[in-house]
Design a protein around this motif. Structure first.
Motif, short mmCIF file in Angstrom:
data_model
loop_
_atom_site.label_atom_id
_atom_site.label_comp_id
_atom_site.label_asym_id
_atom_site.label_seq_id
_atom_site.Cartn_x
_atom_site.Cartn_y
_atom_site.Cartn_z
N GLU A 99 1.38 -31.30 -29.24
CA GLU A 99 0.38 -30.62 -28.43
C GLU A 99 -0.14 -31.58 -27.37
N TRP A 100 -0.30 -31.06 -26.16
CA TRP A 100 -0.74 -31.87 -25.03
C TRP A 100 -1.91 -31.18 -24.34
N ARG A 101 -2.81 -31.96 -23.75
CA ARG A 101 -3.88 -31.44 -22.91
C ARG A 101 -3.64 -31.99 -21.51
N LEU A 102 -3.06 -31.13 -20.66
CA LEU A 102 -2.53 -31.57 -19.37
C LEU A 102 -3.53 -31.32 -18.25
N ARG A 148 13.39 -29.24 -40.38
CA ARG A 148 12.29 -30.13 -40.76
C ARG A 148 11.19 -29.99 -39.72
N PHE A 149 10.18 -29.16 -40.01
CA PHE A 149 9.07 -28.94 -39.09
C PHE A 149 8.04 -30.06 -39.26
N ILE A 150 7.63 -30.64 -38.13
CA ILE A 150 6.63 -31.71 -38.12
C ILE A 150 5.55 -31.33 -37.12
N ASN A 151 4.29 -31.38 -37.57
CA ASN A 151 3.18 -31.20 -36.63
C ASN A 151 2.82 -32.57 -36.07
N GLY A 152 3.32 -32.86 -34.88
CA GLY A 152 3.05 -34.13 -34.23
C GLY A 152 1.74 -34.16 -33.49
N SER A 153 0.99 -33.03 -33.49
CA SER A 153 -0.34 -33.03 -32.91
C SER A 153 -1.26 -33.89 -33.77
N HIS A 190 1.26 -20.60 -33.24
CA HIS A 190 -0.11 -20.10 -33.16
C HIS A 190 -1.06 -21.28 -33.32
N ASP A 191 -2.00 -21.41 -32.39
CA ASP A 191 -2.94 -22.53 -32.42
C ASP A 191 -4.33 -22.11 -32.89
N GLY A 192 -4.45 -20.92 -33.50
CA GLY A 192 -5.73 -20.41 -33.95
C GLY A 192 -6.40 -19.52 -32.93
N LYS A 193 -5.86 -19.48 -31.72
CA LYS A 193 -6.39 -18.61 -30.67
C LYS A 193 -5.38 -17.55 -30.26
N GLN A 194 -4.14 -17.96 -30.09
CA GLN A 194 -3.11 -17.03 -29.68
C GLN A 194 -1.74 -17.54 -30.09
N ALA A 195 -0.77 -16.62 -30.10
CA ALA A 195 0.61 -16.97 -30.41
C ALA A 195 1.43 -16.94 -29.14
#
Length: 473
Positions: free
Chosen positions: A204-207, A248-253, A314-319
């Motif tokens: 996840e990035w905040r650009l 292999r799913f990794i949450n790198g956030s 899905h980030d808790g707000k939208q998919a």
């Protein structure tokens, strides 16, 4: 107190077990909302609270340059360096990031890595390998001091367990660029019946408008959230009919709890946080991933050529779609898909944990006064707790903060306990999200003497990483 038992096996279609009311030993399951197939836009009904509750209840590339040595020893050179990633392809320069290089790192269980770690970043850094148990000599901050720019360090990294792990530079919150983790895959010595093994690193990035990214621990105002898989804003996988894939799913956030769903596909969970689990099907093909957590699943590419299965995030707000799995035009690999897979080969984890005679500690989360930011942490401060080697440890994690807190234990994997301490969920974890005002209890066997970090971070982009440490004597 009754003797400890494991919770009953998960029923078909269940995703994440939740501890339930007093007097019951089995586990209920958390449903991840009604999920319907996308038509014009993806429907993936979740809220931020759903993500926290679901996880809190449960909680392609080159390798490191390496030279094989005798007796399972491998010399590895690794550098933390300034890098770039294209978050807006075709529309401007790359976004600066700090990384350990690109691609997955893949070795075999039982190897010992002779690591030389160099720091080419403009700030002090150490190497943090998430999920590797019992390596106190390589533990960041408690054993390995932060390296100044241009410095190098050497240490050994024994690979005790097979599984999906993660390495990243550990820097303080005053970083000028976000850090990228790098997957570390340790393969087992026993064969596993799959046709392909794929790593899916979600970041996840905040650009900002100037294509720079805001590092976690800073206010993300005036930025746009962007998600990537393996560095791409859209990632596609193609496989022949009836091929079995290990994904292999990794949450790198580093801050956000995320849900990922494979639309209209049966997803069988095989491992969580690098350790084999009792296999179970994920409800509606959805997985909940806390920051830094990993889930290995088996899926079969079923259907005629051209069949497409969307990958939704899905980030808790939208998919939104982030990729797809496509059945290729190649001839099917077999006449029919494999039957459901048996459990993965074990990692020799403890078969039992003596809860009756365990050493017990309370640990408050969301309480910054008792914790230290990365730049302020000193191993000379008193440990959060101390335990004798070979003893069971039970931690009561109480979140006193105003938002969900993500807890990560270095050095040992743990079991998530039922409410009565009379059983545990049928998997191991190293990461757990705890909701505000909630207490979760975890247990582990203190197998490995040494000094290890404990981390917590609020599930908010601007929140700092907070640290303590514990000692096994």
């Amino acid at each position: 107190m009754r003797p400890p038992v494991r919770s009953k096996k998960m029923a078909a279609g269940d995703l994440i077990p939740r501890p339930i009311a007093t007097g019951q030993v089995h586990s209920k399951m958390v449903r991840i909302g009604p999920m319907t197939s996308p038509v014009a836009r993806p429907e993936f009904s979740l809220t931020r609270r759903d993500l926290m509750a679901a996880f809190g209840a449960a909680a392609l590339c080159p390798a490191w340059p390496a030279t094989a040595l005798a007796q399972g020893r491998t010399a590895v050179a690794l550098k933390a360096r300034t890098d770039g990633i294209s978050l807006r392809p075709g529309s401007g320069p790359e976004t600066p990031v700090w990384s350990l290089g690109n691609g997955e790192l893949r070795f075999k269980r039982g190897e010992v890595l002779d690591v030389t770690f160099g720091n080419e970043l403009p700030v002090a850094a150490t190497l943090d390998c998430r999920g590797l148990d019992g390596v106190p000599a390589a533990e960041p901050l408690t054993s390995r001091a932060p390296l100044a720019t241009g410095a190098t360090d050497s240490f050994q990294l024994p690979l005790r367990h097979a599984g999906t792990f993660l390495c990243a530079p550990l820097v303080s919150d005053d970083a000028s660029a976000p850090t990228r983790p790098r997957p570390l895959i340790v393969t087992g010595t026993s064969p596993v019946a799959i046709d392909r093994d794929e790593v899916l690193l979600i970041e996840e990035w905040r650009l900002r408008s100037d294509v720079t990214a805001i590092p976690p621990g800073n206010d993300p105002k005036d930025s746009t959230p962007i998600h990537t898989i393996n560095g791409k804003t859209s990632y596609d996988i193609s496989a022949p009919g009836n091929a079995r894939l290990r994904l292999r799913f990794i949450n790198g956030s580093q801050r956000s709890v995320l849900a990922v769903k494979l639309e209209n596909l049966e997803v069988r969970v095989m491992a969580i946080d690098g350790q084999p689990a009792e296999p179970f099907p994920a409800r509606n093909g959805a997985l909940i991933l806390a920051p830094g957590s990993r889930t290995d699943v088996f899926v079969d590419a079923v259907g005629p050529a051209g069949t497409t299965f969307a990958i939704l995030l899905h980030d808790g707000k939208q998919a939104h779609p982030v990729g797809k799995l496509v059945v290729s035009n190649e001839p099917p690999l077999r006449a029919a898909a494999f039957p459901p897979a048996p459990p993965l080969p074990g990692n020799d984890m403890p078969a039992q944990i003596d809860l009756k005679n365990a050493t017990r500690f309370d640990l408050a989360l969301g309480a910054p006064a008792e914790w230290f930011r990365t730049a302020d942490f000193k191993p000379s401060v008193a440990p959060a707790f101390q335990a004798k080697a070979g003893r069971a440890v039970v931690l009561a994690l109480t979140n006193r903060g105003a938002m969900a807190s993500v807890f990560h234990l270095h050095g040992h994997h743990f079991r998530l306990l039922d409410r009565l301490d009379d059983g545990w969920k049928p998997y191991w974890l190293d990461t757990l999200a705890v909701e505000p005002g909630q207490t979760q209890r975890i247990a582990f066997l203190a197998e490995y003497p040494g000094r290890y970090l404990i981390e917590q971070v609020a599930a908010d982009w601007a929140a700092p990483r907070l640290l303590r440490w514990y000692n096994v004597q």
